[in-house]
Scaffold this active site. Structure first.
Site, PDB file in Angstrom:
ATOM      1  N   GLU A 174      44.455  31.054  30.291  1.00 25.05           N
ATOM      2  CA  GLU A 174      44.394  31.500  31.695  1.00 25.05           C
ATOM      3  C   GLU A 174      44.553  30.362  32.720  1.00 25.05           C
ATOM      4  O   GLU A 174      43.683  30.153  33.566  1.00 25.05           O
ATOM      5  CB  GLU A 174      43.091  32.267  31.939  1.00 25.05           C
ATOM      6  CG  GLU A 174      42.950  33.469  31.028  1.00 25.05           C
ATOM      7  CD  GLU A 174      41.695  34.296  31.314  1.00 25.05           C
ATOM      8  OE1 GLU A 174      40.859  33.889  32.135  1.00 25.05           O
ATOM      9  OE2 GLU A 174      41.575  35.368  30.698  1.00 25.05           O
ATOM     10  N   ASN A 215      47.991  31.135  26.882  1.00 26.97           N
ATOM     11  CA  ASN A 215      47.615  32.555  26.854  1.00 26.97           C
ATOM     12  C   ASN A 215      47.162  32.965  28.258  1.00 26.97           C
ATOM     13  O   ASN A 215      46.422  32.225  28.909  1.00 26.97           O
ATOM     14  CB  ASN A 215      46.445  32.665  25.853  1.00 26.97           C
ATOM     15  CG  ASN A 215      46.036  34.066  25.492  1.00 26.97           C
ATOM     16  OD1 ASN A 215      46.883  34.895  25.165  1.00 26.97           O
ATOM     17  ND2 ASN A 215      44.737  34.344  25.519  1.00 26.97           N
ATOM     18  N   HIS A 251      45.249  43.315  28.473  1.00 24.64           N
ATOM     19  CA  HIS A 251      44.089  44.166  28.774  1.00 24.64           C
ATOM     20  C   HIS A 251      44.575  45.224  29.776  1.00 24.64           C
ATOM     21  O   HIS A 251      44.696  44.941  30.966  1.00 24.64           O
ATOM     22  CB  HIS A 251      42.956  43.332  29.386  1.00 24.64           C
ATOM     23  CG  HIS A 251      42.377  42.339  28.425  1.00 24.64           C
ATOM     24  ND1 HIS A 251      41.619  42.731  27.330  1.00 24.64           N
ATOM     25  CD2 HIS A 251      42.446  40.989  28.366  1.00 24.64           C
ATOM     26  CE1 HIS A 251      41.243  41.645  26.659  1.00 24.64           C
ATOM     27  NE2 HIS A 251      41.740  40.583  27.263  1.00 24.64           N
ATOM     28  N   GLU A 279      45.261  40.154  23.039  1.00 23.61           N
ATOM     29  CA  GLU A 279      43.916  40.699  23.307  1.00 23.61           C
ATOM     30  C   GLU A 279      44.002  42.172  23.726  1.00 23.61           C
ATOM     31  O   GLU A 279      43.382  42.599  24.706  1.00 23.61           O
ATOM     32  CB  GLU A 279      43.228  39.892  24.419  1.00 23.61           C
ATOM     33  CG  GLU A 279      43.133  38.415  24.125  1.00 23.61           C
ATOM     34  CD  GLU A 279      42.368  37.624  25.181  1.00 23.61           C
ATOM     35  OE1 GLU A 279      41.693  38.223  26.036  1.00 23.61           O
ATOM     36  OE2 GLU A 279      42.456  36.380  25.143  1.00 23.61           O
ATOM     37  N   ASP A 281      43.605  45.832  24.615  1.00 27.10           N
ATOM     38  CA  ASP A 281      42.728  47.003  24.734  1.00 27.10           C
ATOM     39  C   ASP A 281      43.226  47.827  25.908  1.00 27.10           C
ATOM     40  O   ASP A 281      43.910  47.322  26.789  1.00 27.10           O
ATOM     41  CB  ASP A 281      41.226  46.639  24.839  1.00 27.10           C
ATOM     42  CG  ASP A 281      40.873  45.642  25.912  1.00 27.10           C
ATOM     43  OD1 ASP A 281      41.658  45.466  26.864  1.00 27.10           O
ATOM     44  OD2 ASP A 281      39.786  45.031  25.804  1.00 27.10           O
TER      45      ASP A 281
END
Ligand code: XIL
Length: 360
Positions: A174, A215, A251, A279, A281
């Site tokens: 990030e 990432n 996400h 990641e 979801d």
């Protein structure tokens, strides 16, 4: 007794009619029917892995372990917290949390050892991030030379510990604000963006076979942030700094998978780096409804299909596979049900969406 006719009526009603009164009944009526093993499907489709995040406390749950330990289901594992620099109480299970040079690998080793036993590769997460960074680093008043050495030692120690077991490392996590500028934190404030090349070089030296990633989230949308990522990777490449991949955290919210996901991935892979969904979801407003769960299935399927359509997309990692341990309810008030297994470890329709995506 008075409730019996009502119960009978509910059982006889078609699930769709019962929807407003009994969401559980309806959700169950449309549950997963797939018997697929997702990592097996992913590798048969030419991907390197299908994986999941795992947190230290999850490893005490027998029902969780039964699914996690199945290599056909998960060929890759990411520590959700245990390899981070620090983690707030009550889970102080991080790697260099309280003082310079005092490394603790208990929680991270537990995950790595279990993965090795299961034949699962690791994605390392992460060497440097603005969050979960201990105050001894942020507020230590270190000079640029000291901070550079602290960062190099931290990343080298971490990466060399799991050498040979890690497919890829999120070396930098990030780095960007939403407008594409570099985040302000102790490393950018003291070293500027050179902290990125410093830490990538340290990771390469510590494990020459691990793929080195940057990432981030919201780079799945085309815009200032994904452009900044493109430019950063180009600039690193022009300086011969090692960089192998870009992680798209992914996400997402139900019904809002970005239409740009494929084109952004293609822009990244055109630079010669690989990409991964790191990641995944897909959250919804609670309580979950049948319509949301059905949409979630489509959304999972479309993310997997997109990875299938981009040859440089090497794999997909869930940010935990069960709603029982998802980070979403604790982070986004009123949201949840983001994972393909529910809180009782039953596969949701989303599971079938993933399987269908790999078979597309
Ligand atoms: C999350 C963990 O899942 C939580 O348990 C923790 O409290 C906060 O961090 N982006 C990342 C991950 O790169 O490390 C974050 O993980 C989720 C967002």
């Amino acid at each position: 007794m008075a409730f019996k006719p009502l119960l009978l009526l509910l059982l006889l009603l078609p699930a769709s009619l019962a929807l407003p009164y009994n969401i559980t009944l309806t959700a169950r009526a449309a549950a997963s029917t797939s018997t697929a093993k997702l990592h097996t499907l992913a590798t048969a489709a030419g991907k390197k892995y299908f994986g999941t995040a795992v947190d230290g406390p999850d490893l005490n749950d027998a029902a969780y372990l039964k699914i996690l330990n199945d290599k056909g289901m998960f060929g890759q594992v990411t520590a959700a917290n245990a390899m981070k620099w620090a983690r707030a109480s009550p889970h102080p299970d991080a790697t260099e949390p309280s003082a310079q040079g005092q490394f603790t690998f208990t929680a991270a080793d537990k995950i790595a050892t279990a993965a090795k036993k299961n034949g699962q590769v690791l994605r390392g997460h992460n060497c440097v991030w603005h969050n979960q960074l201990p105050s001894w680093v942020s507020n230590g008043g270190f000079s640029a030379a000291q901070l550079s050495s602290i960062l190099t030692t931290h990343c080298s120690t971490l990466v060399s510990r799991y050498k040979g077991q890690v497919y890829s490392w999120d070396v930098v996590n990030e780095p960007f604000n939403e407008d594409g500028s570099q985040r302000s934190f102790v490393f950018t404030n003291t070293l500027g963006t050179s902290y990125i090349s410093t830490v990538l070089k340290a990771a390469r030296a510590a494990d020459p076979t691990a793929k080195l990633y940057i990432n981030d989230f919201n780079i799945e949308f085309s815009g200032a942030k994904s452009t900044a990522m493109l430019n950063l990777v180009k600039s690193l490449q022009s300086q011969n700094v090692p960089i192998d991949g870009i992680g798209l955290q992914s996400h997402f919210q139900v019904g809002k998978v970005p239409a740009s996901l494929k084109s952004v991935m293609q822009q990244f892979t055109a630079l010669g780096v690989e990409v991964a969904i790191t990641e995944l979801d897909i959250a919804m407003a609670l309580p979950a409804t049948q319509a949301q769960l059905a949409q979630q299935k489509k959304d999972y399927q479309s993310v997997i299909q997109t990875c299938m359509e981009v040859s440089g997309c090497v794999g997909v990692t869930l940010w935990d596979f069960t709603d029982k341990y998802s980070w979403i309810p604790g982070t986004e008030a009123g949201k949840g049900a983001a994972c393909p297994w529910d809180e009782n470890f039953a596969q949701k329709q989303a599971f079938d969406g993933i399987a269908a995506g790999f078979q597309s």
